[in-house]
Design a protein around this motif. Structure first.
Motif, PDB file in Angstrom:
ATOM      1  N   TYR A   1       3.760   5.116  18.469  1.00  0.00           N
ATOM      2  CA  TYR A   1       4.895   5.408  17.435  1.00  0.00           C
ATOM      3  C   TYR A   1       4.694   3.593  17.383  1.00  0.00           C
ATOM      4  O   TYR A   1       4.830   2.782  17.168  1.00  0.00           O
ATOM      5  N   ASP A   2       3.358   3.094  17.897  1.00  0.00           N
ATOM      6  CA  ASP A   2       3.009   1.564  17.551  1.00  0.00           C
ATOM      7  C   ASP A   2       1.614   1.110  17.012  1.00  0.00           C
ATOM      8  O   ASP A   2       1.598   0.649  17.035  1.00  0.00           O
ATOM      9  N   ARG A   3       1.974   2.594  16.278  1.00  0.00           N
ATOM     10  CA  ARG A   3       0.337   2.614  14.987  1.00  0.00           C
ATOM     11  C   ARG A   3       0.939   2.180  13.947  1.00  0.00           C
ATOM     12  O   ARG A   3       1.920   3.090  13.341  1.00  0.00           O
ATOM     13  N   VAL A   4       0.919   1.383  12.765  1.00  0.00           N
ATOM     14  CA  VAL A   4       1.674   0.762  11.376  1.00  0.00           C
ATOM     15  C   VAL A   4       0.884   2.431  10.978  1.00  0.00           C
ATOM     16  O   VAL A   4       2.295   3.008   9.833  1.00  0.00           O
ATOM     17  N   HIS A   5      -0.071   3.102  10.798  1.00  0.00           N
ATOM     18  CA  HIS A   5      -0.306   4.055   9.726  1.00  0.00           C
ATOM     19  C   HIS A   5       0.397   5.529  10.002  1.00  0.00           C
ATOM     20  O   HIS A   5       0.197   6.532   9.268  1.00  0.00           O
ATOM     21  N   GLU A   6       0.759   5.931  11.773  1.00  0.00           N
ATOM     22  CA  GLU A   6       2.056   7.144  11.548  1.00  0.00           C
ATOM     23  C   GLU A   6       3.038   6.657  11.403  1.00  0.00           C
ATOM     24  O   GLU A   6       3.817   8.071  10.940  1.00  0.00           O
ATOM     25  N   TYR A   7       3.500   5.973  10.231  1.00  0.00           N
ATOM     26  CA  TYR A   7       5.040   5.556   9.764  1.00  0.00           C
ATOM     27  C   TYR A   7       4.853   5.854   8.562  1.00  0.00           C
ATOM     28  O   TYR A   7       4.236   5.796   7.831  1.00  0.00           O
ATOM     29  N   ASN A   8       6.291   7.098   8.531  1.00  0.00           N
ATOM     30  CA  ASN A   8       6.338   7.696   6.923  1.00  0.00           C
ATOM     31  C   ASN A   8       7.050   6.695   6.117  1.00  0.00           C
ATOM     32  O   ASN A   8       7.056   7.014   5.153  1.00  0.00           O
ATOM     33  N   TYR A   9       8.031   5.733   6.940  1.00  0.00           N
ATOM     34  CA  TYR A   9       8.525   5.673   5.429  1.00  0.00           C
ATOM     35  C   TYR A   9       8.897   3.587   6.106  1.00  0.00           C
ATOM     36  O   TYR A   9       8.669   2.975   7.136  1.00  0.00           O
ATOM     37  N   TRP A  10       9.186   2.295   5.011  1.00  0.00           N
ATOM     38  CA  TRP A  10       9.031   1.244   5.320  1.00  0.00           C
ATOM     39  C   TRP A  10       9.688   0.355   4.459  1.00  0.00           C
ATOM     40  O   TRP A  10       9.923   1.093   3.291  1.00  0.00           O
TER      41      TRP A  10
END
Length: 124
Positions: free
Chosen positions: A105-114
């Motif tokens: 949950y703390d990793r930028v590149h894991e997030y799908n939507y911004w």
């Protein structure tokens, strides 16, 4: 999923701001909603995250614990970041993001939507 962040601004040291992030689309796929920030010349960094469904689980980076509070309102499809006792080093563009997975949950590149960023400036 589309995310729309708002609420940034200019505040003096010790002041408060509340950021909002409105989500639309297939929000059912989201596991975590998070806030990140990026200061000039620095990498984007994790600030806080909250699980989107069921009983909430809260995650914070160490530098904001006790000062920032993440919350959600599922009825409004929104997540919030209440920022108190702001410091000049909190100055950054703040982004909300959605993560479909349950880990990292703390990793930028894991997030799908911004969402687009919102500027927070803390003056000394």
């Amino acid at each position: 999923v589309q995310l729309q962040a708002s609420g940034g601004g200019l505040v003096q040291r010790g002041g408060s701001l509340r950021l909002s992030c409105a989500a639309s689309g297939r929000t059912g796929s989201i596991y975590y909603m998070g806030w990140f920030r990026q200061a000039p010349g620095k990498d984007r960094e994790f600030v806080a995250a909250i699980t989107w469904h069921g009983d909430p689980t809260y995650r914070y980076t160490g530098s904001v614990k006790g000062r920032f509070t993440i919350s959600r309102d599922n009825a409004k499809n929104s997540v919030y970041l209440q920022m108190n006792s702001l410091k000049p080093e909190d100055t950054a563009v703040y982004y909300c993001a959605g993560l479909s997975g349950s880990s990292w949950y703390d990793r930028v590149h894991e997030y799908n939507y911004w969402g687009q960023g919102t500027q927070v400036t803390v003056s000394s």
